[in-house]
Design a protein around this motif. Structure first.
Motif, mmCIF file in Angstrom:
data_model
loop_
_atom_site.group_PDB
_atom_site.id
_atom_site.type_symbol
_atom_site.label_atom_id
_atom_site.label_comp_id
_atom_site.label_asym_id
_atom_site.label_seq_id
_atom_site.Cartn_x
_atom_site.Cartn_y
_atom_site.Cartn_z
ATOM 1 N N ALA A 140 38.113 52.865 35.320
ATOM 2 C CA ALA A 140 39.078 53.797 35.908
ATOM 3 C C ALA A 140 40.483 53.357 35.544
ATOM 4 O O ALA A 140 40.765 52.165 35.388
ATOM 5 C CB ALA A 140 38.925 53.860 37.423
ATOM 6 N N VAL B 213 39.414 48.652 37.171
ATOM 7 C CA VAL B 213 40.472 49.620 37.463
ATOM 8 C C VAL B 213 41.756 49.078 36.850
ATOM 9 O O VAL B 213 42.217 47.989 37.209
ATOM 10 C CB VAL B 213 40.651 49.822 38.974
ATOM 11 C CG1 VAL B 213 41.745 50.859 39.242
ATOM 12 C CG2 VAL B 213 39.344 50.253 39.629
ATOM 13 N N THR C 255 33.044 54.621 40.238
ATOM 14 C CA THR C 255 33.201 53.892 38.973
ATOM 15 C C THR C 255 32.427 52.580 38.992
ATOM 16 O O THR C 255 31.723 52.242 38.025
ATOM 17 C CB THR C 255 34.696 53.615 38.712
ATOM 18 O OG1 THR C 255 35.397 54.858 38.584
ATOM 19 C CG2 THR C 255 34.898 52.781 37.458
ATOM 20 N N ARG C 256 32.541 51.835 40.077
ATOM 21 C CA ARG C 256 31.873 50.540 40.176
ATOM 22 C C ARG C 256 30.353 50.685 40.138
ATOM 23 O O ARG C 256 29.659 49.912 39.465
ATOM 24 C CB ARG C 256 32.300 49.844 41.469
ATOM 25 C CG ARG C 256 33.787 49.552 41.576
ATOM 26 C CD ARG C 256 34.206 48.368 40.765
ATOM 27 N NE ARG C 256 33.635 47.128 41.281
ATOM 28 C CZ ARG C 256 33.822 45.934 40.736
ATOM 29 N NH1 ARG C 256 34.554 45.817 39.639
ATOM 30 N NH2 ARG C 256 33.275 44.862 41.262
ATOM 31 N N SER D 154 41.887 57.062 38.976
ATOM 32 C CA SER D 154 42.180 56.702 40.347
ATOM 33 C C SER D 154 43.687 56.804 40.557
ATOM 34 O O SER D 154 44.390 57.474 39.785
ATOM 35 C CB SER D 154 41.661 55.295 40.663
ATOM 36 O OG SER D 154 41.865 54.984 42.018
ATOM 37 N N VAL E 13 36.987 55.037 42.773
ATOM 38 C CA VAL E 13 36.803 53.612 42.460
ATOM 39 C C VAL E 13 35.381 53.185 42.785
ATOM 40 O O VAL E 13 34.719 52.503 41.989
ATOM 41 C CB VAL E 13 37.820 52.746 43.235
ATOM 42 C CG1 VAL E 13 37.506 51.259 43.062
ATOM 43 C CG2 VAL E 13 39.237 53.035 42.764
ATOM 44 N N LEU F 223 44.444 53.183 46.211
ATOM 45 C CA LEU F 223 44.286 51.738 46.163
ATOM 46 C C LEU F 223 45.214 51.023 47.146
ATOM 47 O O LEU F 223 44.855 49.981 47.691
ATOM 48 C CB LEU F 223 44.563 51.239 44.744
ATOM 49 C CG LEU F 223 43.504 51.642 43.711
ATOM 50 C CD1 LEU F 223 44.118 51.706 42.323
ATOM 51 C CD2 LEU F 223 42.339 50.672 43.737
#
Length: 298
Positions: free
Chosen positions: A193, A238, A177-178, A152, A174, A157
């Motif tokens: 990440a 992350v 990934t979650r 990421s 992100v 972010l």
């Protein structure tokens, strides 16, 4: 405590012909992993191709006594992603670790950005991460083991001027990934990440000499290696990494305020309360947020 080993593990690292990816490949190989070094060989904007970058890293690894092969496929191609995963399995018998690192830049202020400049960045970063992981996933599920490290950026972010395409892709990663962390949990697959701060082809033109020295890519590699190790318990996280600092980014939820007869005026009058970060929580999943909401309602 003993040193962390990757002996016998098989890792695929995309965008590993230089910069961060090269450091990841060198470190994993030095600790015993077999590494597939993927790099299309294009420039920072994604133009061009060539096998030299990936092969040079392979030769570095082999010269140090490690095990590696080169792959020059494009992560932005579903078939290309399939081929690089197949190469890992055919060459080394398995795939344990996937580091999705390949990336390009097409920076431009939003009002000047074309549809093609959005598409190509999404193709490499977001779709590329999806494609390669999608092909590695069945092998990891079958083995009941896997470690995926996605890339990421604080541009997604937090936000960064001129990077609406890049930031959107990086925040999309992100979310991916979650979700994958949830889906992989019962199969022993951890998905995290990293948001790296490092001197690479994509950042060196904007760094001061002091920052360039601090942001050596080698100072990010240990963090990625830890996330890729079998003993790392984290999943769905992350991690910010740069200049030797390791920290966690997270999504927090404020307690907020609740009104059974909400009006626009009540939103206005309680706006500061809604945004007050005191007493925030970090929900594990949407169900936890819903449970909190129902508790407040009753």
């Amino acid at each position: 405590m003993s040193d962390l080993s990757f002996e016998g593990r098989v890792a695929l690292v995309t965008g590993a012909g230089g910069g961060l990816g090269r450091e990841y490949g060198l470190l994993l190989a030095a600790r015993g992993a077999h590494v597939v070094v993927n790099d299309l060989g294009g420039d920072v904007g994604g133009h061009g191709a060539g096998g030299g970058a990936a092969q040079r890293v392979v030769e570095e690894i082999r010269a140090l006594g490690g095990s590696a092969v080169a792959n020059t496929g494009s992560v932005a191609s579903f078939d290309g992603a399939a081929a690089m995963v197949a190469q890992a399995v055919e060459t080394f018998g398995r795939i344990d670790i996937l580091i999705n690192n390949a990336g390009i830049l097409r920076d431009k202020a939003f009002h000047n950005m074309s549809a093609s400049e959005i598409d190509v960045v999404l193709d490499v970063h977001l779709r590329g991460t999806f494609y390669v992981t999608r092909h590695a996933w069945p092998h990891m599920r079958a083995a009941s083991y896997g470690r995926v490290v996605n890339t990421s950026s604080n541009s997604g972010l937090i936000g960064n001027f001129g990077q609406s395409n890049y930031g959107a892709a990086k925040m999309g990663i992100v979310g991916l990934t979650r979700v994958l962390a949830k889906e992989g949990a019962r199969r022993g697959i951890h998905v995290n990440a990293v948001a790296p701060a490092a001197r690479t082809r994509m950042t060196e033109s904007v760094l001061s000499p002091q920052a360039a020295e601090a942001l050596e890519p080698s100072r990010v590699a240990p963090v990625v290696a830890w996330l890729a190790h079998e003993s790392c318990p984290a999943t769905g996280e992350v991690i910010s990494a740069g200049a030797g600092r390791v920290a966690r980014y997270f999504v927090g939820l404020t307690p907020g305020f609740l009104s059974r007869d909400l009006t626009v005026e009540k939103v206005r009058d309680h706006w500061d309360e809604a945004r007050d970060t005191g007493g925030f929580i970090v929900p594990d999943d949407p169900a936890e947020e819903m449970a909190l909401l129902m508790k407040q309602w009753t």
